[in-house]
Design an enzyme around this catalytic site. Structure first.
Site, short mmCIF file in Angstrom:
data_model
loop_
_atom_site.label_atom_id
_atom_site.label_comp_id
_atom_site.label_asym_id
_atom_site.label_seq_id
_atom_site.Cartn_x
_atom_site.Cartn_y
_atom_site.Cartn_z
N ASN A 74 0.81 -1.21 0.00
CA ASN A 74 0.00 0.00 0.00
C ASN A 74 0.85 1.27 0.00
OD1 ASN A 74 -2.50 -1.36 0.02
ND2 ASN A 74 -2.34 -1.69 2.22
N HIS A 108 3.10 2.45 2.03
CA HIS A 108 3.52 3.12 3.26
C HIS A 108 4.38 2.16 4.07
CE1 HIS A 108 -0.61 1.77 5.07
NE2 HIS A 108 0.30 0.85 5.27
N CYS A 157 4.01 6.99 7.90
CA CYS A 157 5.40 7.33 7.64
C CYS A 157 5.69 7.04 6.17
CB CYS A 157 6.33 6.53 8.53
SG CYS A 157 8.06 7.00 8.40
#
Length: 368
Positions: A263, A265, A300
């Site tokens: 995804n 991330h 993040c």
């Protein structure tokens, strides 16, 4: 209740799983509608079959399954509402203690959760996305993870993990796990997690609508089943924000390309490694991690720079024991010497925005 029929002996011995090949159509769902689904079930050394589930009834028909499905050491349980899989601990999954690392445990939890989702027909190009979620460009993201490890498996040990998911209010879902030593059936760990939906394009959280709930709740236990049923258990305990100055820190951590998941991330397991980077070496040398709880507060990205902060957190129960024992003149309580608790904070180096807050509990390493 979902009932799938095959020979019980074959079910136990099967190196396979049951797989829902069609997304459930409207039928006996939490919203009151009715559902139908197609399930693929394939015992070892036998041709795969399909169980067509409609209105709570099933009929078995010839079907096909992938090679991975046939070789995987996992399957849905007999009621179809949870999933079990066995894993052999490999040499590269073992750390300095000659046992599996907590990152290994977390990766296995993620793997069995994804295999469960794939086994009931959810997406293989993301993490457990349903048909409606893919149409709306939605994904699941971790909001909280709590893991307790009572005994770490060693190299070549076989671990059996059972997992299941349930609704969690209107904004998310939860997934629980129980880990056992397959050789003797001993429970060696438990875990629970909370997940929320996020729009993959806007990166904003979104409520779980009825269509999505109906798609996955049909595969969930009808009554609440918790890995941690105890009142006031550690998975429920709030985590206070760690304030500066922290006792220990590791600054300037940078995500690697390998830390990014499907995804786009940073994978939630990477945060565990960052948290442990700021642990004092004397704790790493003499203690082993018993419990870790992480609250995920911000995504993040690959270009972010992260600071890891750690400080001791007094444990109220142990402090009371220590004070009682101190009345006899002893310098310290054995309970406090054998056990330590820490607060953690991951933040962006530039603006100090909070990424993750956590708590870890450590016990004295056993004699080996």
């Amino acid at each position: 209740m979902l009932n799938l029929s095959w020979n019980a002996t074959d079910h136990v011995k099967a190196l396979a799983q049951c797989r829902f090949l069609d997304a459930p159509r409207p039928g006996l769902l939490p919203s009151g509608r009715r559902a139908a689904a197609v399930v693929s079930c394939y015992p070892a050394a036998k041709a795969p079959t399909l169980a067509v589930v409609s209105d709570g009834l099933a009929r078995v028909e010839p079907g096909l399954g992938s090679l991975a499905d046939q070789l995987r050491l996992g399957s849905l349980t007999e009621d179809g509402l949870s999933y079990k899989e066995r894993f052999i601990v490999r040499c590269y999954e073992v750390g300095i203690n000659k046992t599996a690392t907590v990152e290994t445990i977390a990766n296995l939890l993620q793997e069995v959760g994804c295999n469960h989702a794939q086994g009931v027909g959810f997406s293989t190009d993301g993490f457990a996305t349903t048909t409606t979620m893919r149409k709306m460009n939605l994904i699941w993201v971790t909001a909280r993870m709590h893991i307790e490890i009572y005994k770490y498996p060693a190299w070549s040990d076989v671990v059996e993990i059972e997992t299941w998911c349930q609704g969690e209010g209107r904004i998310g879902t939860r997934r629980d796990w129980i880990l056992k030593d397959y050789a003797n059936g001993q429970v060696i760990g438990r875990a629970t997690s909370k997940w929320v939906m996020m729009n993959q394009e806007t990166r904003r959280l979104q409520k779980v609508n009825d269509d999505v709930r109906d798609e996955y709740l049909v595969f969930c236990p009808r009554e609440s089943r918790l890995a941690f049923p105890e009142e006031n258990n550690g998975s429920l305990k709030k985590i206070a924000k760690l304030e500066d100055p922290a006792q220990y820190s590791r600054l300037g951590l940078v995500p690697r390309r390998a830390d990014l998941d499907m995804n786009q991330h940073v994978n939630n397991v990477a945060y565990i490694g960052w948290v442990l980077e700021s642990m004092p070496q004397e704790i790493i040398d003499s203690y082993e991690l018993e419990t870790i709880t992480l609250d995920y507060r911000r995504e993040c990205q690959r270009d972010d720079i992260v600071d890891s902060l750690t400080s001791h957190e007094p444990d109220e129960n142990l402090e009371a024991i220590s004070q009682l024992n101190g009345t006899n003149g002893s310098a310290a309580s054995p309970a406090t010497e054998d056990y330590h608790q820490f607060l953690h904070l991951l933040r962006l180096s530039g603006d100090g925005l909070e990424i993750n807050r956590g708590r870890t509990q450590w016990r004295k390493k056993p004699m080996r």
